[in-house]
Every structure is written in structure tokens, then in C-alpha cells.
Design a protein around this motif. Structure first.
Motif, PDB file in Angstrom:
ATOM      1  N   LYS A   1      -6.985   1.788  -0.921  1.00 38.95           N
ATOM      2  CA  LYS A   1      -6.500   1.245   0.357  1.00 38.95           C
ATOM      3  C   LYS A   1      -7.605   1.282   1.409  1.00 38.95           C
ATOM      4  N   THR A   2      -8.529   0.332   1.338  1.00 41.91           N
ATOM      5  CA  THR A   2      -9.607   0.234   2.317  1.00 41.91           C
ATOM      6  C   THR A   2      -9.533  -1.118   3.007  1.00 41.91           C
TER       7      THR A   2
ATOM      8  N   TYR B   1      -8.025  -4.686   1.454  1.00 43.89           N
ATOM      9  CA  TYR B   1      -7.019  -5.487   2.169  1.00 43.89           C
ATOM     10  C   TYR B   1      -7.509  -6.922   2.320  1.00 43.89           C
TER      11      TYR B   1
ATOM     12  N   ARG C   1      -6.218   4.475   8.701  1.00 38.32           N
ATOM     13  CA  ARG C   1      -6.504   5.840   8.245  1.00 38.32           C
ATOM     14  C   ARG C   1      -7.893   5.919   7.620  1.00 38.32           C
ATOM     15  N   GLU C   2      -8.283   4.857   6.902  1.00 35.55           N
ATOM     16  CA  GLU C   2      -9.634   4.839   6.321  1.00 35.55           C
ATOM     17  C   GLU C   2     -10.681   4.957   7.420  1.00 35.55           C
TER      18      GLU C   2
ATOM     19  N   ARG D   1       3.318   2.184  10.061  1.00 35.44           N
ATOM     20  CA  ARG D   1       3.961   3.472  10.262  1.00 35.44           C
ATOM     21  C   ARG D   1       3.815   3.862  11.728  1.00 35.44           C
TER      22      ARG D   1
ATOM     23  N   THR E   1       0.832  -1.212   0.000  1.00 40.63           N
ATOM     24  CA  THR E   1       0.000   0.000   0.000  1.00 40.63           C
ATOM     25  C   THR E   1       0.863   1.258   0.000  1.00 40.63           C
ATOM     26  N   GLU E   2       2.184   1.075  -0.114  1.00 42.22           N
ATOM     27  CA  GLU E   2       3.119   2.189   0.016  1.00 42.22           C
ATOM     28  C   GLU E   2       3.667   2.642  -1.336  1.00 42.22           C
TER      29      GLU E   2
ATOM     30  N   SER F   1      -1.196   0.600   8.175  1.00 41.03           N
ATOM     31  CA  SER F   1      -1.620   1.930   8.620  1.00 41.03           C
ATOM     32  C   SER F   1      -2.686   2.565   7.731  1.00 41.03           C
ATOM     33  N   HIS F   2      -2.683   2.245   6.431  1.00 42.98           N
ATOM     34  CA  HIS F   2      -3.685   2.851   5.557  1.00 42.98           C
ATOM     35  C   HIS F   2      -5.094   2.379   5.897  1.00 42.98           C
TER      36      HIS F   2
END
Length: 350
Positions: free
Chosen positions: A71-72, A76, A101-102, A149, A49-50, A97-98
Motif C-alpha cells: 500500500k504505497t 495506488y 500513512r506511508e 479512515r 487496501t482494507e 488513508s494507507h
């Protein structure tokens, strides 16, 4: 149910690396995965995802990759399902981490669109999605090495020459509260590419600082994991990315309408029992008689319950809601701050 002598069985690794940018999380995860995969004689895969950062090392380390553009949590889980179908036994997720963040973005969006502007109800709504994500990681039939992260800050440190210089240090991982409980091995990386083992269920590396852990470290972990008693492994069932809602045609198998599906009485009873437990939680009060949850929060919790269908997936959502409310109640009891109508319901979850 009966007690029996405990024995250590062969296990799948659940390892998480966290640290600031530039600490070497991706390379470390790839090298550890290669050590395990080579020992097993299998290829390994990466969910990236980076911005395709892992692929920059593909000239040195061979692996298969799925670059997630969207990236949800659901993408994933879908990628993990594809890894299961493809038969991968070693999987790197760079990073977790993404997904978090979602969820935080969704909480902010719901809160801003609400009248109260508090984040209590939004977190109760998104918590089941986080639970599905964690369950998918824990139920993956293979070894998982994930990166996270971490929040970073600059501090002034004294160097070897006695001069002061700025150094970037990591703080807590950018993921859900309590994420560390889900992993067997937790490693904090620093700017010198050193890993401090902050949690270790193997009992071999706890509190050790390892400089540039790589393939050999992966092999050492695999040797420990594979030294236990062999146990039969049930056929893996891919996790459900999205919970179908009642009345949605997708909720039923092909050719069979939702109304024809049988509903086990035990499932309904379990659901009713959890709802009763939730009722006890939201009506809890301090010794002074002051309630820990406001009337608005109680109505929000009841509203969420009304949207949940009493099936197996719904049971999971109810359990997640109960867990969220239980944690929130414990926090409020600890701070000895019962809520009032004039007080915001809950601060944003850590």
C-alpha cells in the motif's frame, strides 16, 4: 485569453466518505458506485487496501477488484493506471488513508535518521509524492468514490431512554491537510450509518443528513453530473508512478540515451522562476528582522532543489516544494513565531 459566459459542463464525480470503523464507508461507497455504474450501463472497479473487506460484499454487489498488498502511493497510482487502461469509468478507492500513512512513516524515518530530528526537510521531500497522488485522482477519466479512515474517540452520549452510553465518533480524516478541497462531495459517516454532507458542489445536498445513502443517492448524483454541456474529453494519459532520476536509463525512451532528449528553454525558465520564488520564501523575515526559517532549513531547501532535474516532472516537484514552504511560512506568520536555531523547525504536519 478572453472571458466568456460560464456554463456548467458534464463532470466526473470526486466524492470522499470518512468516518470511524463500522460507520459503513465501504458498503456506502459500493452502493453509490453501483447506482452510477448501472445508470451508465458499465461495470465498476474497486482498489481495496482494507484486507479485502470490499470483497465480503461481492455476493450482493458485482464489481472487479484490485487488492493492494503493498500500500504505497506508487502502487495506488499504478492501480489507477490499470483502471484507465481497462476502461473503467467508475472507481472506488477503499481507502486513501494507507497512502497517507506511508508518507507519515517516511517522514518519521527520515527525521529520526537526521541530526536535527525535525520534520521540516522530510515533509518537503515527500510532499511531491502526495501531489502526484492527488493529481492522479483528479485526472482519472471517470467517477471516483473514495473512503478515508478518521481518527476516532469514545464519548458519553445520552440515549433515547435517557441513559448514558459510550459512542464512537469520528474526527478528522486520516489523509493530508487540505484533502477536503480536492473533492466535490465530502460526507462524514457515523455509527448509525448516517452521512452528513459537509461539502457539496452540486448545491443539492449541503448540510443534509442522509440515512444509509445507497444506489438511489448515486443515481441522483449521476443525473446532476451528466446534466451539463458535453465537452470533448482528451485521451487519458496514465499518471507516472515514479519520477525517473537524472542518469537513470529508465528516464529515456527505449533506444535513446538521456543526453539526446531536447530540453525546452521555457521549461528551464519556468524552473528558474520557481526557484527564485522559493528563495524569497525561505529568506522571509518578520518586522523585527528575525528570519522565519533557520539557516539549517534554508540549506535543506536548497539541497532539495539541487536534487531536482529541470524537466516537466521536476517543475511539478518544485511547485510542490514551493507550496509546502508557502504554507509553512503562512503558519509561522500567523503564530508570529519566527524560527531560531534552538527551536525545532516544524512540527509534524497535520
Amino acid at each position: 485569453m478572453a472571458f466568456k459566459k460560464a456554463e456548467r459542463t458534464q463532470l466526473y464525480l470526486r466524492c470522499a466518505l470518512f468516518g470511524p470503523s463500522g460507520s459503513g464507508k465501504t458498503m456506502t461507497a459500493l452502493l453509490m458506485a453501483k447506482g452510477i455504474a448501472d445508470k451508465m450501463g458499465v461495470p465498476f472497479a474497486v482498489i481495496d487496501t482494507e484486507a479485502r473487506s470490499a470483497s465480503k460484499y461481492s455476493d450482493r454487489i458485482p464489481f472487479d477488484v484490485d487488492d493492494l498488498a503493498n500500500k504505497t502511493v506508487d502502487t495506488y497510482i499504478a492501480a489507477m493506471n490499470e483502471a484507465i487502461k481497462a476502461g473503467y469509468k467508475v472507481l472506488v478507492i477503499d481507502s486513501l488513508s494507507h497512502a497517507w500513512r506511508e508518507l507519515t512513516d517516511e517522514v518519521d524515518r527520515i527525521a529520526q535518521n537526521s541530526v536535527s530530528k525535525n520534520t521540516f526537510s522530510p515533509w518537503a521531500k515527500v510532499n511531491p509524492k502526495q501531489k502526484r497522488f492527488i493529481d492522479a485522482i483528479l485526472n482519472f477519466p471517470g467517477h471516483i468514490i473514495a473512503t478515508m479512515r478518521s481518527n476516532t474517540e469514545w464519548v458519553i452520549c445520552e440515549g433515547k431512554n435517557g441513559k448514558s452510553s459510550p459512542e464512537k465518533v469520528g474526527l478528522k480524516p486520516e489523509q493530508g491537510k487540505g484533502i477536503e478541497y480536492e473533492f466535490d462531495l465530502l460526507m462524514e459517516m457515523d455509527q448509525n450509518h448516517q452521512a452528513t454532507v459537509t461539502k457539496d458542489r452540486t448545491g443539492k445536498f449541503q448540510d443534509e443528513t442522509i440515512t444509509k445513502p445507497g444506489e438511489a443517492f448515486g443515481v441522483a448524483l449521476y443525473d446532476w453530473l451528466s446534466s451539463g454541456t458535453v465537452v470533448p474529453v482528451p485521451e487519458a494519459k496514465p499518471a507516472k508512478p515514479v519520477k525517473a532520476k537524472a542518469g537513470d536509463p529508465k528516464a529515456a525512451p527505449s533506444g535513446k540515451p538521456p543526453a539526446e532528449q531536447p530540453m525546452a528553454g521555457s521549461v528551464k525558465e519556468r524552473g528558474k522562476g520557481i526557484i527564485q520564488e522559493i528563495g524569497i520564501l525561505i529568506t522571509a523575515a518578520a518586522e523585527s528582522g528575525q528570519a522565519y526559517f533557520t539557516e539549517t532549513e534554508k540549506e535543506e531547501a536548497r539541497g532539495i532543489i539541487h536534487t531536482i532535474t529541470l524537466d516537466e516532472a521536476g517543475i511539478g516537484d518544485l511547485e510542490a516544494l514551493k507550496s509546502f514552504l508557502n504554507d509553512e511560512l503562512a503558519k509561522r506568520k500567523t503564530t508570529n513565531m519566527p524560527q531560531t536555531a534552538a527551536t525545532p523547525a516544524a512540527t509534524k504536519a497535520a
